[in-house]
Write a protein that holds these residues in place. Structure first.
Motif, mmCIF file in Angstrom:
data_model
loop_
_atom_site.group_PDB
_atom_site.id
_atom_site.type_symbol
_atom_site.label_atom_id
_atom_site.label_comp_id
_atom_site.label_asym_id
_atom_site.label_seq_id
_atom_site.Cartn_x
_atom_site.Cartn_y
_atom_site.Cartn_z
ATOM 1 N N CYS A 248 41.288 -34.740 -5.352
ATOM 2 C CA CYS A 248 42.332 -34.591 -4.336
ATOM 3 C C CYS A 248 42.279 -35.754 -3.346
ATOM 4 O O CYS A 248 41.296 -35.918 -2.621
ATOM 5 C CB CYS A 248 42.255 -33.272 -3.569
ATOM 6 N N THR A 249 43.329 -36.549 -3.343
ATOM 7 C CA THR A 249 43.415 -37.693 -2.434
ATOM 8 C C THR A 249 44.210 -37.283 -1.192
ATOM 9 O O THR A 249 45.289 -37.805 -0.916
ATOM 10 C CB THR A 249 44.081 -38.884 -3.144
ATOM 11 N N LEU A 250 43.654 -36.334 -0.451
ATOM 12 C CA LEU A 250 44.316 -35.857 0.759
ATOM 13 C C LEU A 250 44.355 -36.951 1.814
ATOM 14 O O LEU A 250 45.348 -37.115 2.518
ATOM 15 C CB LEU A 250 43.588 -34.630 1.313
ATOM 16 N N ALA A 251 43.254 -37.681 1.934
ATOM 17 C CA ALA A 251 43.165 -38.788 2.884
ATOM 18 C C ALA A 251 42.110 -39.755 2.377
ATOM 19 O O ALA A 251 40.983 -39.344 2.086
ATOM 20 C CB ALA A 251 42.795 -38.283 4.275
ATOM 21 N N TYR A 252 42.469 -41.021 2.276
ATOM 22 C CA TYR A 252 41.512 -42.026 1.830
ATOM 23 C C TYR A 252 41.922 -43.377 2.387
ATOM 24 O O TYR A 252 43.082 -43.601 2.741
ATOM 25 C CB TYR A 252 41.427 -42.079 0.296
ATOM 26 N N ALA A 253 40.966 -44.273 2.497
ATOM 27 C CA ALA A 253 41.228 -45.615 3.004
ATOM 28 C C ALA A 253 40.853 -46.639 1.946
ATOM 29 O O ALA A 253 39.933 -46.426 1.157
ATOM 30 C CB ALA A 253 40.428 -45.868 4.283
ATOM 31 N N VAL A 254 41.584 -47.741 1.944
ATOM 32 C CA VAL A 254 41.329 -48.829 1.008
ATOM 33 C C VAL A 254 41.387 -50.148 1.762
ATOM 34 O O VAL A 254 41.966 -50.246 2.851
ATOM 35 C CB VAL A 254 42.354 -48.864 -0.157
ATOM 36 N N THR A 255 40.800 -51.173 1.168
ATOM 37 C CA THR A 255 40.950 -52.538 1.651
ATOM 38 C C THR A 255 42.026 -53.233 0.815
ATOM 39 O O THR A 255 42.463 -52.702 -0.218
ATOM 40 C CB THR A 255 39.634 -53.309 1.523
ATOM 41 N N TYR A 256 42.405 -54.415 1.232
ATOM 42 C CA TYR A 256 43.375 -55.189 0.450
ATOM 43 C C TYR A 256 42.845 -55.428 -0.962
ATOM 44 O O TYR A 256 43.565 -55.239 -1.952
ATOM 45 C CB TYR A 256 43.644 -56.523 1.150
ATOM 46 N N GLU A 257 41.575 -55.831 -1.055
ATOM 47 C CA GLU A 257 41.000 -56.142 -2.365
ATOM 48 C C GLU A 257 40.905 -54.903 -3.247
ATOM 49 O O GLU A 257 41.214 -54.948 -4.442
ATOM 50 C CB GLU A 257 39.616 -56.775 -2.201
ATOM 51 N N SER A 258 40.480 -53.771 -2.676
ATOM 52 C CA SER A 258 40.350 -52.568 -3.504
ATOM 53 C C SER A 258 41.721 -52.016 -3.887
ATOM 54 O O SER A 258 41.892 -51.481 -4.989
ATOM 55 C CB SER A 258 39.514 -51.502 -2.795
ATOM 56 N N ALA A 259 42.715 -52.152 -2.999
ATOM 57 C CA ALA A 259 44.078 -51.723 -3.354
ATOM 58 C C ALA A 259 44.573 -52.509 -4.559
ATOM 59 O O ALA A 259 45.199 -51.953 -5.471
ATOM 60 C CB ALA A 259 45.016 -51.925 -2.165
ATOM 61 N N ARG A 260 44.276 -53.793 -4.593
ATOM 62 C CA ARG A 260 44.690 -54.627 -5.725
ATOM 63 C C ARG A 260 43.985 -54.188 -7.004
ATOM 64 O O ARG A 260 44.598 -54.112 -8.076
ATOM 65 C CB ARG A 260 44.396 -56.089 -5.412
ATOM 66 N N SER A 261 42.697 -53.872 -6.907
ATOM 67 C CA SER A 261 41.941 -53.429 -8.084
ATOM 68 C C SER A 261 42.449 -52.094 -8.611
ATOM 69 O O SER A 261 42.596 -51.903 -9.827
ATOM 70 C CB SER A 261 40.455 -53.310 -7.739
ATOM 71 N N ILE A 262 42.716 -51.149 -7.682
ATOM 72 C CA ILE A 262 43.204 -49.834 -8.100
ATOM 73 C C ILE A 262 44.581 -49.965 -8.733
ATOM 74 O O ILE A 262 44.875 -49.352 -9.766
ATOM 75 C CB ILE A 262 43.239 -48.863 -6.905
#
Length: 383
Positions: A248-262
């Protein structure tokens, strides 16, 4: 005559004192200052810089560059609630439109998606989360916190996040007084709201004892308990964990680099899993460094109404009336709206066994935590 002699003596003494201070200051500049005093000043400056960095969490985006909430524009009721809650918490939200699976071109489905087995609405949720990640990458956003549209948080969320950030930095061994984020230099996902969580292969855990915002043990559903801790130790303890796996991704944070990887992992490669399950696999396989809080800091809430109105993914729930409720949040923002909306500073705990029942939330303090070493024995991850 005696008076003139006295004046000369005094002036000579003062001149000597000034000369001694100048020479002593010069020695200090040249390295004559003792190591003890230099270390103390350096430590004070480092601590000040760290506190200054943590202070960024008090801003309108909780220490992230942007905060996004995903939801359908026609679910105006959910937007009303989240907008009110964010306003009462001094939080700035940016809305990202949800996606209905019927509006997705079949050619844009992920390769391998099984329409017969999967809930079709999960495809829409998958695409909506990818749209947020796409925006983060396209706009070069350094860090972002992402919410689903039916969550709640404690009225003390900033104090909670400041102590969470201390734990996250300790687990990452972030010694820099000016990291790229107040949450540290080396995280990729902060899983802050989930319905299930566990950790593996981690020898260190940041433990926050006697946290008054921790919900009573029986009111938590996102994990039975971390298996490295006795249930008797769980009542008032919050943990900051690394190498977490969650659902469940109710709330999560990402960085620019991890957003690109995901985005690359979930869009360019075949998948047959819902977004949160795919994220869990990236954390489980150590493709991403994922940290989290147990109990979680953001969780689900429901307004008064029927089950049939609660979810936009599941349409098969019975049409049964229920009171408003919030899952696992002690001093709930959503349940205290009428205590806060007139500028009130006093709120009530939602659980009768919590003490104190009423608090002035601006005066509530979260204790300092510390790193602990544990030998982990894992159970099953179940929602």
């Amino acid at each position: 005559m005696r008076s003139r002699q006295t004046s000369v003596i005094i002036l000579t003494f003062l001149a000597g004192l000034i000369l001694w201070r100048v020479l002593d200051f010069s020695d200090a500049i040249d390295g004559g200052m003792t190591s003890t005093s230099a270390t103390t000043i350096a430590d004070d400056e480092s601590e000040w810089e760290i506190e200054k960095s943590l202070g960024e969490i008090s801003n309108a985006t909780l220490g992230f560059e942007r905060v996004f909430a995903i939801g359908f524009e026609d679910r105006m009721d959910k937007r009303d609630a989240m907008t009110i809650g964010a306003s009462l918490s001094g939080m700035k939200l940016e809305w990202i439109e949800g996606v209905r699976w019927k509006d997705i071109n079949e050619k844009a489905y992920p390769a391998g998606w099984d329409k017969r087995r999967n809930n079709p609405a999960e495809l829409g949720a998958w695409r909506a989360h990818l749209n947020v990640l796409q925006k983060i990458v396209a706009d070069g956003i350094s860090t972002a916190l992402i919410f689903e549209d039916d969550i709640d948080w404690d009225v003390t969320i900033r104090a909670q996040l400041i102590e969470f950030s201390r734990g996250a930095r300790a687990l990452q061994n972030t010694n820099s007084s000016s990291p790229h984020s107040p949450y540290g230099d080396d995280w990729e996902v902060l899983w802050l709201g989930a319905c299930a969580m566990r950790t593996r292969d981690a020898s260190y855990v940041y433990q926050i004892p006697d946290d008054p915002t921790v919900p009573p043990f029986k009111h938590r559903g996102e994990m039975i308990y971390p298996p490295f801790v006795k249930p008797s130790e769980m009542h008032k303890t919050r943990f900051v964990l690394e190498r977490v796996e969650a659902l469940c991704t109710l709330a999560y944070a990402v960085t620019y680099e991890s957003a690109r990887s995901i985005l690359a992992s979930l869009s360019l490669q075949p998948t047959n899993m819902a977004f949160d399950v795919s994220m869990n696999h990236l954390c489980m396989n150590k493709d991403l460094r994922c940290l989290g809080s147990y109990p979680v800091l953001f969780n689900t809430w429901r307004k008064e109404g029927t089950n049939a109105h609660d979810s936009d993914i599941h349409d098969d729930w019975e049409d049964v009336w229920h009171e408003k409720w919030s899952k696992g949040i002690t001093y709930s923002t959503m349940l205290n709206v009428w205590n806060l909306i007139g500028g009130g500073k006093t709120v009530q705990a939602q659980y009768p066994e919590v003490s104190p029942q009423w608090i002035e939330f601006e005066k509530l303090e979260i204790p300092r935590g510390k790193l602990e070493t544990y030998e982990l024995t894992l159970g099953e991850l179940t929602a």
